[in-house]
Write a protein that holds these residues in place. Structure first.
Motif, short mmCIF file in Angstrom:
data_model
loop_
_atom_site.label_atom_id
_atom_site.label_comp_id
_atom_site.label_asym_id
_atom_site.label_seq_id
_atom_site.Cartn_x
_atom_site.Cartn_y
_atom_site.Cartn_z
N VAL A 190 0.85 -1.18 0.00
CA VAL A 190 0.00 0.00 0.00
C VAL A 190 0.89 1.23 0.00
CG1 VAL A 190 -1.72 1.31 1.31
CG2 VAL A 190 -1.86 -1.18 1.23
N TYR A 191 0.56 2.17 -0.86
CA TYR A 191 1.28 3.43 -0.90
C TYR A 191 0.27 4.56 -0.75
CZ TYR A 191 3.44 7.63 -2.73
OH TYR A 191 3.88 8.92 -2.87
N THR A 192 0.57 5.54 0.08
CA THR A 192 -0.22 6.76 0.15
C THR A 192 0.76 7.93 0.09
OG1 THR A 192 -0.24 6.69 2.56
CG2 THR A 192 -2.14 5.77 1.45
N GLY A 193 0.48 8.86 -0.77
CA GLY A 193 1.36 10.01 -0.97
C GLY A 193 0.90 10.82 -2.16
N THR A 194 1.77 10.97 -3.14
CA THR A 194 1.43 11.77 -4.31
C THR A 194 0.82 10.90 -5.42
OG1 THR A 194 3.53 11.52 -5.48
CG2 THR A 194 3.40 13.28 -3.83
N SER A 195 -0.02 11.53 -6.20
CA SER A 195 -0.68 10.85 -7.32
C SER A 195 0.34 10.34 -8.34
CB SER A 195 -1.68 11.81 -7.97
OG SER A 195 -2.30 11.20 -9.07
N ALA A 196 1.36 11.15 -8.61
CA ALA A 196 2.36 10.77 -9.61
C ALA A 196 3.11 9.51 -9.18
CB ALA A 196 3.34 11.92 -9.84
N ILE A 197 3.49 9.42 -7.92
CA ILE A 197 4.21 8.23 -7.45
C ILE A 197 3.27 7.03 -7.39
CG2 ILE A 197 5.40 7.20 -5.48
CD1 ILE A 197 6.78 9.89 -5.06
N ALA A 198 2.02 7.22 -6.97
CA ALA A 198 1.06 6.12 -6.94
C ALA A 198 0.91 5.52 -8.34
CB ALA A 198 -0.28 6.60 -6.40
N LYS A 199 0.75 6.37 -9.34
CA LYS A 199 0.60 5.89 -10.72
C LYS A 199 1.88 5.22 -11.21
CE LYS A 199 -2.97 9.14 -12.10
NZ LYS A 199 -3.32 10.28 -12.93
N ALA A 200 3.03 5.78 -10.85
CA ALA A 200 4.31 5.21 -11.28
C ALA A 200 4.53 3.82 -10.66
CB ALA A 200 5.45 6.14 -10.91
N LEU A 201 4.14 3.64 -9.40
CA LEU A 201 4.27 2.33 -8.75
C LEU A 201 3.38 1.30 -9.44
CD1 LEU A 201 4.37 3.37 -4.99
CD2 LEU A 201 6.21 2.27 -6.29
N VAL A 202 2.17 1.69 -9.78
CA VAL A 202 1.26 0.79 -10.48
C VAL A 202 1.81 0.44 -11.85
CG1 VAL A 202 -1.04 0.65 -11.55
CG2 VAL A 202 -0.80 1.42 -9.19
N ASP A 203 2.32 1.45 -12.56
CA ASP A 203 2.86 1.20 -13.90
C ASP A 203 4.12 0.33 -13.84
OD1 ASP A 203 2.70 1.58 -16.75
OD2 ASP A 203 4.45 2.89 -16.58
N LYS A 204 4.88 0.45 -12.78
CA LYS A 204 6.06 -0.41 -12.62
C LYS A 204 5.63 -1.87 -12.40
CE LYS A 204 10.05 -1.21 -9.64
NZ LYS A 204 10.68 -0.86 -8.37
N ALA A 205 4.59 -2.07 -11.58
CA ALA A 205 4.14 -3.43 -11.25
C ALA A 205 3.37 -4.08 -12.40
CB ALA A 205 3.26 -3.39 -10.00
N ALA A 206 2.53 -3.31 -13.06
CA ALA A 206 1.70 -3.80 -14.16
C ALA A 206 1.70 -2.74 -15.26
CB ALA A 206 0.29 -4.10 -13.69
N PRO A 207 2.77 -2.71 -16.07
CA PRO A 207 2.92 -1.65 -17.07
C PRO A 207 1.72 -1.51 -18.00
CG PRO A 207 4.92 -2.96 -16.92
CD PRO A 207 3.87 -3.66 -16.10
N VAL A 208 1.33 -0.27 -18.23
CA VAL A 208 0.18 0.04 -19.08
C VAL A 208 0.32 -0.62 -20.45
CG1 VAL A 208 -1.04 1.92 -20.24
CG2 VAL A 208 -0.28 2.21 -17.89
#
Length: 135
Positions: A58-76
């Motif tokens: 779980v990550y809570t913080g900035t929108s940019a980092i949240a999206k980047a973590l998701v894209d790293k785990a499951a690239p668009v």
């Protein structure tokens, strides 16, 4: 970007019980370990053979980092689109060891890895964690 979490101590996951993990992933959980992060630790659920069967980050913080973590785990570019629970966006895809389901909403991200191939198991865990956290 924050570093990938590592299991450092035994404990109880604050957003997914041992029983919920067993029920969702379909395997007996013998141990639970947490990462060092105190506010939202990553949770690692272990099988009887000592290997990790399920993890929840779980990550809570900035929108940019949240999206980047998701894209790293499951690239668009390579993953299937994920949009559950409602309002969350991300992806899911097979991994070498099973499946990953990763979604973000505003400044939060939830990334679930499972040693099972069925994405519904990882999605169920993500939904339970999001509901428990009230994100």
């Amino acid at each position: 970007m924050p570093p990938d979490p590592r299991p450092t101590r035994a404990g109880q996951c604050p957003y997914l019980s041992k029983q919920e993990a067993q029920d969702a992933n379909g395997q007996h959980v013998t141990a639970v370990k947490l990462s060092a992060d105190q506010s939202t630790p990553a949770c690692f659920f272990y099988r009887p053979d000592g290997s990790v069967q399920l993890s929840v980050r779980v990550y809570t913080g900035t929108s940019a980092i949240a999206k980047a973590l998701v894209d790293k785990a499951a690239p668009v570019d390579t993953s299937n689109p994920a949009d559950q629970p409602a309002g969350w966006k991300g992806g899911y895809q097979p991994s070498a060891d099973g499946v990953v389901y990763a979604v973000a909403k505003a400044g939060s991200a939830v990334i679930v890895t499972s040693n099972q191939k069925q994405s519904i198991k990882a999605r169920t865990v993500a939904e339970k964690a999001i509901a428990a956290l009230k994100l």
